[in-house]
Design an enzyme around this catalytic site. Structure first.
Site, PDB file in Angstrom:
ATOM      1  N   CYS A  64      -9.639   1.578  -0.480  1.00 26.56           N
ATOM      2  CA  CYS A  64      -8.517   0.812   0.073  1.00 26.56           C
ATOM      3  C   CYS A  64      -7.987   1.451   1.350  1.00 26.56           C
ATOM      4  O   CYS A  64      -7.467   0.759   2.234  1.00 26.56           O
ATOM      5  CB  CYS A  64      -7.397   0.663  -0.959  1.00 26.56           C
ATOM      6  SG  CYS A  64      -6.748   2.229  -1.583  1.00 26.56           S
ATOM      7  N   HIS A 101      -2.419   3.721  -3.625  1.00 18.60           N
ATOM      8  CA  HIS A 101      -3.087   2.516  -3.118  1.00 18.60           C
ATOM      9  C   HIS A 101      -2.569   2.163  -1.726  1.00 18.60           C
ATOM     10  O   HIS A 101      -1.365   2.187  -1.476  1.00 18.60           O
ATOM     11  CB  HIS A 101      -2.831   1.353  -4.078  1.00 18.60           C
ATOM     12  CG  HIS A 101      -3.593   0.111  -3.736  1.00 18.60           C
ATOM     13  ND1 HIS A 101      -4.966   0.098  -3.533  1.00 18.60           N
ATOM     14  CD2 HIS A 101      -3.174  -1.177  -3.543  1.00 18.60           C
ATOM     15  CE1 HIS A 101      -5.353  -1.135  -3.252  1.00 18.60           C
ATOM     16  NE2 HIS A 101      -4.288  -1.920  -3.241  1.00 18.60           N
TER      17      HIS A 101
END
Length: 482
Positions: A113, A430
Site C-alpha cells: 500500500c 496502512h
C-alpha cells in the site's frame, strides 16, 4: 521462481512465472492480467483440490514445468442493442474511464500500500505523465540499467491506470522497484515487509530526476526539478564565534516539523526551515553549534510537504509515530517563507490575482501600495484554482530565470493530493492516497478500491487519533500566463 504452463478454456499460457515467496493470490493477479478473470472467480486445480489465496506453495507441491488448469469467466462488457440508450458498461474501456471520472485502483501485492499510494499521487500530475510518455525505450548511455527499467515501468503503469476501469496489478513495477532499491524487498517470515511511503516517494522521484533529463537546449534539462524542485537559500550562523556563511540547495519537499507548539501546517513549516547543527569551527578550533535559517528562493509547479511524524524510538527499536493533530489548508500561501528577492518577483503576480478575484466578487481593481506587502504574508483562501500549466519563473538564479513563454507563479497553491497513514509505526499500518480529479472531485484510492469523497472531509485527515492522517501533501501552483 518456478515456470509453469496454464490452460484456460482453449488458450494455453506456456511460461508463467510463480514467485513462491509470495502467496498464491499474487499468482492469481498475474493470471488476471493474462486472462481478465478476476482472482475471486479463478478456480485453479492443484493436488488436493483448488488453489487457495493463502496456501503455502511448499505444501501445494507445484513443480517446474507443471501444467495447470484454470476455470473461470472473464469480465465482459455487455453489448447494447443497435438502437437504444448507451450505458457506460457498453463503452470501450478507455471511454469508461472518462465517463467514470477517475482512473483505476491498484491491487495490493502483499504490504504494497505504501507503493500504491505513492504511485496514485504522482500519477495525478499531468506534466509528469507527459514527460514519461516521451521517454524513449532505448536506454541512454549515461543512465544505469535499473533506473531505465524503473522509469519505463512507471510509464507503462501510468498508461495502464489511464486506460483501465478495473484494478491494475503493478507486478512489473514492483519487481523493478525492488531490483533498483533492495530495501523494498525486505522479508519477515517469508513475507515482504511494509515500507515507508515517503522513502518510496523520494527514491522514485530521484530515479526519475536522473532519467527524465532532456539533452535539447530548447527544453528544460531537468523535468523533475522543474516540477517539484524547491530552491532554498540558507544563512548558517555561529553565535559563539560570530562566523556566518550562506548556502544554496535544491530539495523536493518542505518539512513540517511537529512539536507541542505546532497546531497548523504554517507553524510546522516555519519550524522546519530552522535547524541547529554541530560542525567544526575554524576560528574556535573545535566543534560548535550553528543555527541554520532557510528561505525559499525558487518555487516549483507542485509543492510537496512532508509531515515529520516518525522518529526512531530506541526503547522499541522502531519508527514511532507522532499522532498530534496538525491542520492544513486547501489553499496554501508560502509568501512568508520566501526570500526578499523572490517576494519582490511575487508582488505583481499576486496583485493581478487579487484584481481578478476582485472582479469575480464585483470589486474594482486597486493599485498596489507598499503597505499591502505585509498583507501578502498571511495565509489566504483564494477561490477558483487554476488548472493551467505553469513554470517556475520567479528564481533570481540562472537555473530558474523567467522566460516570455512561461507563466508567473504567485506563491499560492491548491491542494491536489494527500497521502495518509493509519497506524502507529511507519513500517506497519496502512497507506492510502486521496487525489483530486480534473473534475474537482476527490477520490480515495484504498489500493484496488477507489471511493468518492467530499472535499470538506479531506482536511479532516489532520491527525489526533488512530484514523488516517496526512503524511504527505501535494499542492499545485496557482498562476497565470505571462
Amino acid at each position: 521462481m518456478l515456470t509453469v504452463s496454464v490452460k484456460w478454456l482453449k488458450e494455453v499460457f506456456p511460461k508463467v512465472e510463480i514467485d513462491t515467496s509470495q502467496p498464491p493470490y499474487v499468482f492469481k493477479c498475474q493470471l488476471y492480467d493474462l486472462t481478465g478473470v478476476p482472482p475471486e472467480r479463478q478456480k485453479i486445480m492443484v493436488k488436493g483440490g483448488l488453489l487457495k489465496d493463502d496456501a503455502d506453495w511448499a505444501t501445494v507441491g507445484v513443480k517446474e514445468g507443471q501444467k495447470m488448469m484454470m476455470m473461470g469467466t472473464a469480465d465482459e462488457i455487455v453489448k447494447a442493442p443497435e438502437k437504444g440508450p448507451i450505458f457506460m458498461e457498453d463503452l470501450p474501456e478507455e471511454e469508461q474511464v472518462v465517463a467514470l471520472g477517475h482512473t483505476a485502483g491498484l491491487f495490493n501485492l502483499g504490504n504494497t500500500c505504501y507503493m500504491n499510494s505513492t504511485v496514485q499521487c504522482l500519477h495525478s500530475v499531468p506534466e509528469l505523465k507527459s514527460a514519461l510518455s516521451n521517454y524513449p525505450s532505448q536506454k541512454s548511455s549515461d543512465l544505469d540499467q535499473t533506473s531505465h527499467m524503473l522509469t519505463a515501468a512507471t510509464r507503462e503503469l501510468f498508461n495502464e491506470l489511464d486506460k483501465s476501469v478495473k484494478p491494475v496489478a503493478p507486478m512489473q513495477f514492483w519487481m523493478v522497484l525492488r531490483k533498483k532499491y533492495p530495501q523494498f524487498g525486505q522479508l519477515h517470515n517469508g513475507v515482504y515487509m511494509q515500507q515507508d511511503a515517503e522513502e518510496c516517494w523520494t527514491q522514485l522521484l530521484y530515479t526519475l530526476s536522473q532519467s527524465l533529463r532532456s539533452p535539447s537546449p530548447s527544453q528544460n534539462p531537468d523535468t523533475i526539478k522543474e516540477l517539484f524542485g524547491i530552491e532554498l537559500v540558507s544563512r548558517v550562523h555561529c553565535q559563539e564565534s560570530g562566523e556566518e556563511s550562506s548556502e544554496t540547495e535544491s530539495v523536493y519537499s518542505l518539512k513540517c516539523h511537529i512539536s507541542q507548539e505546532v497546531n497548523h501546517l504554517h507553524e510546522g513549516l516555519k519550524h522546519g526551515l530552522k535547524s541547529e547543527l554541530e560542525k567544526a569551527s575554524p576560528s574556535l578550533g573545535r566543534s560548535a553549534i550553528y543555527l541554520k535559517e532557510s528561505c525559499i528562493n525558487a518555487l516549483p509547479r507542485y509543492l510537496t510537504v512532508q509531515f515529520v511524524r516518525f522518529f526512531w524510538k530506541r526503547e522499541s527499536n522502531q519508527k514511532a509515530k507522532i499522532l498530534r493533530k496538525v491542520d492544513y489548508p486547501l489553499q496554501l500561501d508560502v509568501y512568508d517563507f520566501c526570500s526578499d528577492d523572490l517576494r519582490k518577483n511575487l508582488e505583481a503576480p499576486r496583485q493581478i490575482l487579487r484584481d481578478e478575484e476582485g472582479k469575480k466578487a464585483g470589486l474594482k481593481a486597486k493599485v498596489k501600495s507598499s503597505s499591502s506587502k505585509d498583507n501578502d504574508a498571511k495565509m489566504t483562501d483564494v477561490e477558483g484554482p487554476s488548472n493551467e500549466s505553469v513554470k517556475s519563473s520567479n528564481s533570481t538564479s540562472g537555473e530558474g530565470g523567467s522566460s516570455d513563454k512561461e507563466s508567473h507563479l504567485t506563491g499560492i497553491y491548491d491542494l491536489v493530493a494527500v497521502l495518509t497513514h493509519k497506524g502507529r509505526s511507519a513500517d506497519s499500518g496502512h497507506y492510502v492516497a486521496w487525489v483530486k480529479q480534473e473534475s474537482g472531485k476527490w477520490i480515495e484510492y484504498d489500493d484496488d478500491n477507489p471511493i468518492p469523497q467530499r472535499e470538506e472531509d479531506i482536511t479532516k485527515l489532520s491527525g489526533g487519533g488512530d484514523w488516517h492522517m496526512a503524511y504527505i501533501c501535494m499542492y499545485k501552483a496557482r498562476a497565470f500566463p505571462v
